[in-house]
Scaffold this motif. Structure first.
Motif, mmCIF file in Angstrom:
data_model
loop_
_atom_site.group_PDB
_atom_site.id
_atom_site.type_symbol
_atom_site.label_atom_id
_atom_site.label_comp_id
_atom_site.label_asym_id
_atom_site.label_seq_id
_atom_site.Cartn_x
_atom_site.Cartn_y
_atom_site.Cartn_z
ATOM 1 N N PRO A 1 0.852 -1.209 0.000
ATOM 2 C CA PRO A 1 0.000 0.000 0.000
ATOM 3 C C PRO A 1 0.881 1.250 0.000
ATOM 4 O O PRO A 1 1.149 1.850 1.037
ATOM 5 C CB PRO A 1 -0.797 -0.148 1.304
ATOM 6 N N ARG B 1 -4.073 1.912 13.975
ATOM 7 C CA ARG B 1 -5.193 1.759 13.047
ATOM 8 C C ARG B 1 -4.632 1.412 11.670
ATOM 9 O O ARG B 1 -4.585 2.239 10.766
ATOM 10 C CB ARG B 1 -6.021 3.037 12.983
ATOM 11 N N GLN C 1 -3.898 0.131 7.911
ATOM 12 C CA GLN C 1 -4.663 0.239 6.671
ATOM 13 C C GLN C 1 -3.968 -0.510 5.547
ATOM 14 O O GLN C 1 -3.784 -0.003 4.447
ATOM 15 C CB GLN C 1 -4.861 1.710 6.294
ATOM 16 N N GLY C 2 -3.556 -1.735 5.823
ATOM 17 C CA GLY C 2 -2.937 -2.575 4.801
ATOM 18 C C GLY C 2 -1.488 -2.893 5.063
ATOM 19 O O GLY C 2 -0.984 -3.929 4.614
ATOM 20 N N GLU C 3 -0.794 -2.043 5.836
ATOM 21 C CA GLU C 3 0.628 -2.287 6.079
ATOM 22 C C GLU C 3 0.863 -3.492 6.978
ATOM 23 O O GLU C 3 1.954 -4.075 6.976
ATOM 24 C CB GLU C 3 1.290 -1.044 6.677
ATOM 25 N N ARG D 1 -0.065 4.556 1.863
ATOM 26 C CA ARG D 1 0.001 4.415 3.316
ATOM 27 C C ARG D 1 1.447 4.340 3.789
ATOM 28 O O ARG D 1 1.819 4.960 4.793
ATOM 29 C CB ARG D 1 -0.752 3.137 3.723
ATOM 30 N N GLN E 1 -0.913 6.174 14.415
ATOM 31 C CA GLN E 1 -1.288 5.713 13.078
ATOM 32 C C GLN E 1 -1.185 4.192 12.968
ATOM 33 O O GLN E 1 -2.028 3.532 12.359
ATOM 34 C CB GLN E 1 -0.373 6.355 12.026
#
Length: 301
Positions: A64, A170, A172-174, A67, A167
């Protein structure tokens, strides 16, 4: 002592003494240039290995990129830009103690952005830690290498790192990436983000006059606290609890202060000592209160 604990201790020692070679390196390199060399060289060594290992485990790698770029901006570029500039302007002792305030920033941001509850003991720890930081940063002692501006820049770097930590809570794909690849990518992209600042430094100050000592300092910063410490930490934490690992991390400020005093010849004032005690007590109290509230996980394996 077990092999895992020895690995964790070795990693923390490498991270803790980083302030010493960094201060030595700043005698030759401007701060942004030194950080650029450290991050990019480390990632170029680490990235091919991490990418190959990720391919063997996952086959197809889906990164990602947006991100990763955002996390590289806060967790690497933003942090190191402010931290390196601050370390260049203040003493290693001040930078080491102020850096210990990171858990307090994380606690406060978690309450505002993640809506986590702060208990009374945690508020008390936050108050004590804040007093300690203020006691350290309000004193400027240029004779011994410290300055208010440098202290504030180091403090800002800890705030930026706390934003990065929030961050990461939460994802987000990492989280689908192996930790080795994630670290290598963020180091590389963050280093590239620092490149324009390093280029401006070179344009203003010219090329640094390289010596054998300065080259060895860069080699140590690349291989020691950036690559070897990360490898030791991940190997060690795989065989021990996060709580025990956290105990070792709390020793980092003490190692940094001892290194600054013994190897850099820096001095401790009563305000610095008292402020440092307040910070450490505040951090320890806050983290202890958090651990007490969390349920104990029982392994069924």
């Amino acid at each position: 002592m077990s092999k895992a604990n020895l690995m964790l201790m070795a990693a923390v020692v490498l991270w803790g003494i980083t302030i010493v070679p960094t201060k030595w390196g700043l005698e030759t390199f401007p701060p942004f240039t030194l950080m650029f060399l450290r991050l990019v060289l480390a990632s170029l060594i680490f990235l091919p290995f991490a990418w190959k290992r990720a391919q063997e485990r996952l086959g197809t790698i889906l990164v990602p990129w947006g991100r990763i770029a955002l996390l590289s901006f806060t967790g690497v570029a933003g942090y190191f830009l402010f931290n390196s500039a601050g370390v260049a302007l203040t003493s290693g002792v001040h930078a080491s103690i102020i850096s210990a305030s990171l858990p307090l920033f994380t606690l406060l941001l978690a309450a505002f952005y993640l809506k986590e509850t702060i208990t009374v003991p945690q508020w008390l720890g936050l108050f004590m830690g804040t007093l300690g930081v203020l006691l350290i940063t309000v004193q400027s002692d240029t004779q011994h290498g410290s300055s208010v501006l440098g202290d504030l820049l180091v403090l800002a770097s800890e705030l930026i790192w706390a934003i990065y930590v929030i961050q990461m809570k939460r994802p987000q794909g990492e989280e689908r990436l192996p930790s080795e690849l994630f670290t290598a990518l963020t180091l590389f992209i963050g280093g590239i983000m620092i490149l324009p600042f390093a280029a401006v430094e070179t344009w203003i100050y010219g090329w640094s006059e390289l010596t054998l000592t300065s080259l060895w300092i860069v080699v140590f910063l690349v291989l020691g606290p950036t690559i070897m410490a990360y490898w030791l930490w991940n190997k060690g934490i795989a065989s021990t609890s996060a709580a025990r690992a956290g105990i070792y991390l709390n020793a980092m400020p003490l190692i940094s202060v001892l290194g600054s005093v013994s190897l850099l010849g820096e001095h401790l004032t009563w305000k610095t000592v008292f402020g440092g005690v307040l910070v450490l007590v505040g951090v320890f109290g806050s983290e202890r209160a958090k651990r007490i509230e969390q349920p104990v996980a029982v392994s069924t394996e």
